[in-house]
Design an enzyme around this catalytic site. Structure first.
Site, PDB file in Angstrom:
ATOM      1  N   HIS A 125       0.841  -1.210   0.000  1.00 40.54           N
ATOM      2  CA  HIS A 125       0.000   0.000   0.000  1.00 40.54           C
ATOM      3  C   HIS A 125       0.870   1.252   0.000  1.00 40.54           C
ATOM      4  O   HIS A 125       0.567   2.238  -0.679  1.00 40.54           O
ATOM      5  CB  HIS A 125      -0.893   0.030   1.240  1.00 40.54           C
ATOM      6  CG  HIS A 125      -1.862  -1.106   1.342  1.00 40.54           C
ATOM      7  ND1 HIS A 125      -1.709  -2.131   2.238  1.00 40.54           N
ATOM      8  CD2 HIS A 125      -2.994  -1.374   0.654  1.00 40.54           C
ATOM      9  CE1 HIS A 125      -2.717  -2.978   2.117  1.00 40.54           C
ATOM     10  NE2 HIS A 125      -3.501  -2.545   1.154  1.00 40.54           N
ATOM     11  N   GLN A 137     -17.884  -7.552   0.568  1.00 37.35           N
ATOM     12  CA  GLN A 137     -17.012  -8.395  -0.253  1.00 37.35           C
ATOM     13  C   GLN A 137     -16.500  -9.619   0.504  1.00 37.35           C
ATOM     14  O   GLN A 137     -15.680 -10.358  -0.009  1.00 37.35           O
ATOM     15  CB  GLN A 137     -15.859  -7.585  -0.851  1.00 37.35           C
ATOM     16  CG  GLN A 137     -14.834  -7.056   0.128  1.00 37.35           C
ATOM     17  CD  GLN A 137     -13.851  -6.117  -0.547  1.00 37.35           C
ATOM     18  OE1 GLN A 137     -14.157  -4.952  -0.805  1.00 37.35           O
ATOM     19  NE2 GLN A 137     -12.646  -6.598  -0.855  1.00 37.35           N
ATOM     20  N   GLY A 192      -3.067  -2.311  -6.712  1.00 36.72           N
ATOM     21  CA  GLY A 192      -1.908  -3.199  -6.790  1.00 36.72           C
ATOM     22  C   GLY A 192      -2.167  -4.341  -7.764  1.00 36.72           C
ATOM     23  O   GLY A 192      -3.270  -4.885  -7.838  1.00 36.72           O
ATOM     24  N   GLN A 235      -9.056  -8.392  -9.655  1.00 30.31           N
ATOM     25  CA  GLN A 235      -9.737  -7.187  -9.168  1.00 30.31           C
ATOM     26  C   GLN A 235      -9.462  -5.997 -10.094  1.00 30.31           C
ATOM     27  O   GLN A 235     -10.359  -5.212 -10.402  1.00 30.31           O
ATOM     28  CB  GLN A 235      -9.286  -6.870  -7.747  1.00 30.31           C
ATOM     29  CG  GLN A 235      -9.788  -5.544  -7.228  1.00 30.31           C
ATOM     30  CD  GLN A 235      -9.549  -5.365  -5.744  1.00 30.31           C
ATOM     31  OE1 GLN A 235     -10.315  -5.848  -4.932  1.00 30.31           O
ATOM     32  NE2 GLN A 235      -8.499  -4.644  -5.367  1.00 30.31           N
TER      33      GLN A 235
HETATM   34  O1  PAF Z   1      -8.153  -4.405  -2.603  1.00 28.04           O
HETATM   35  C1  PAF Z   1      -8.787  -3.983  -1.611  1.00 28.04           C
HETATM   36  O2  PAF Z   1      -8.231  -3.636  -0.570  1.00 28.04           O
HETATM   37  C2  PAF Z   1     -10.303  -3.910  -1.685  1.00 28.04           C
HETATM   38  O3  PAF Z   1     -10.819  -4.938  -2.453  1.00 28.04           O
HETATM   39  C3  PAF Z   1     -10.822  -2.552  -2.179  1.00 28.04           C
HETATM   40  C4  PAF Z   1     -10.407  -2.276  -3.611  1.00 28.04           C
HETATM   41  C5  PAF Z   1     -10.308  -1.434  -1.280  1.00 28.04           C
HETATM   42  C6  PAF Z   1     -12.355  -2.521  -2.125  1.00 28.04           C
HETATM   43  O4  PAF Z   1     -12.827  -2.729  -0.845  1.00 28.04           O
END
Ligand code: PAF
Length: 288
Positions: A45, A69, A155, A161
């Site tokens: 991050h 999610q 990332g 994703q």
């Molecule tokens: O990758 C993540 O941390 C999560 O899937 C995100 C993109 C912040 C959505 O909650």
């Protein structure tokens, strides 16, 4: 207004205030970078925030553990929450604002809208975690409305994703650029992930098999081997460390369909290391 390394970022919880703040900065001609996260931040991050700070005037980081999610048997309750350390890290990397919404503002009473991205979300994580990508797309779409930034940083570790988010942004004409940044790795090659914190010392040692498998897959790919041979190299590495394989597949980088001759591809892998599911991938450049 701009964040400086070492500075404490401004924490905003209220979506309306967040949006008004970003719109005012945009009107002032500032370029805004956005890093959406679920907290428990690590060097991966940090590198996203650093890149955003290098390319933009101001950076917003969101920290929101998105309940939609997580599946019913997944780790929402025990997902690591480390807000003070997260604020220090993103402040040091140059974030201007940190958006920390309450679940009740992301999902107000009567919430009934879900964003479903079909094809690229169907297989791999989508098949193993039904509803996961609808949860991701729904919250990312909401975040992009509340944080109308110029560019959002994701990332490459969660490759599927990134494909799902890019598809959604294109299909819904959301005016934000998506930048996919390289995976940051531990010295032994393990991809940085908030879930690495769950690994026992023994599982942590075994977890390197994902990167080992992907590295030998990339060698096989460069040597011109058939896709089946490339995929077998990944499975063999995981099996050699007793890691059950969820999937190990070479696919097209943009569609996640079978690779096209002469085009770049990506090898995706997911395995269960103890009680922890780990994902990783490697880019496979076009070959003649
Ligand atoms: O990758 C993540 O941390 C999560 O899937 C995100 C993109 C912040 C959505 O909650």
């Amino acid at each position: 207004m701009s964040g400086q390394p070492g500075h404490t970022p401004i924490v905003v919880a209220e979506p309306r205030l967040m949006r008004d703040t970003i719109l005012a900065a945009c009107r002032a001609g500032r370029r805004i970078g956005f890093v959406p996260t679920m907290g428990a931040l690590h060097a991966g991050h940090a590198s996203l925030v650093e890149q955003a700070a290098a390319e933009c005037d101001d950076v917003v980081v969101s920290i929101f553990v998105n309940p939609k999610q997580f599946g019913p048997r997944e780790d929402l309750a025990r997902y690591p929450r480390t807000l003070p350390a997260d604020l220090a890290l993103v402040g040091a990397k140059g974030a201007t604002w940190v958006f920390v919404p309450e679940p009740s503002t992301a999902y107000p009473a009567g919430h009934a809208t879900s964003v479903v991205v079909a094809a690229p979300a169907a297989d791999f994580e989508g098949a193993i975690r039904p509803g996961h990508f609808a949860g991701v797309a729904t919250v990312v779409c909401w975040l992009f409305n509340v944080v109308p930034a110029d560019v959002a940083y994701f990332g490459a570790k969660d490759w599927q994703q990134t494909v799902v988010v890019r598809r959604m942004v294109a299909d819904l004409a959301i005016p934000i650029a998506i930048e996919v940044c390289p995976t940051i790795r531990e010295p032994d090659g393990l991809a940085m992930s908030s879930r690495n914190a769950y690994l026992s010392p023994e599982d942590r040692r075994r977890a390197v098999a994902l990167h080992e498998g992907l590295t030998s897959a990339a060698e096989r790919w460069q040597a011109g081997d058939a896709v089946a041979v490339v995929e077998k190299a990944i499975r063999a590495a995981l099996r050699s460390r007793d890691i059950p394989v969820d999937y190990a597949q070479v696919v097209d980088t943009d569609t996640l369909l079978p690779p096209r001759p002469g085009a770049a591809a990506v090898a995706l892998v997911a395995g269960r290391v103890g009680n922890t599911r780990l994902l990783d991938n490697i880019f496979l450049p076009p070959r003649p």
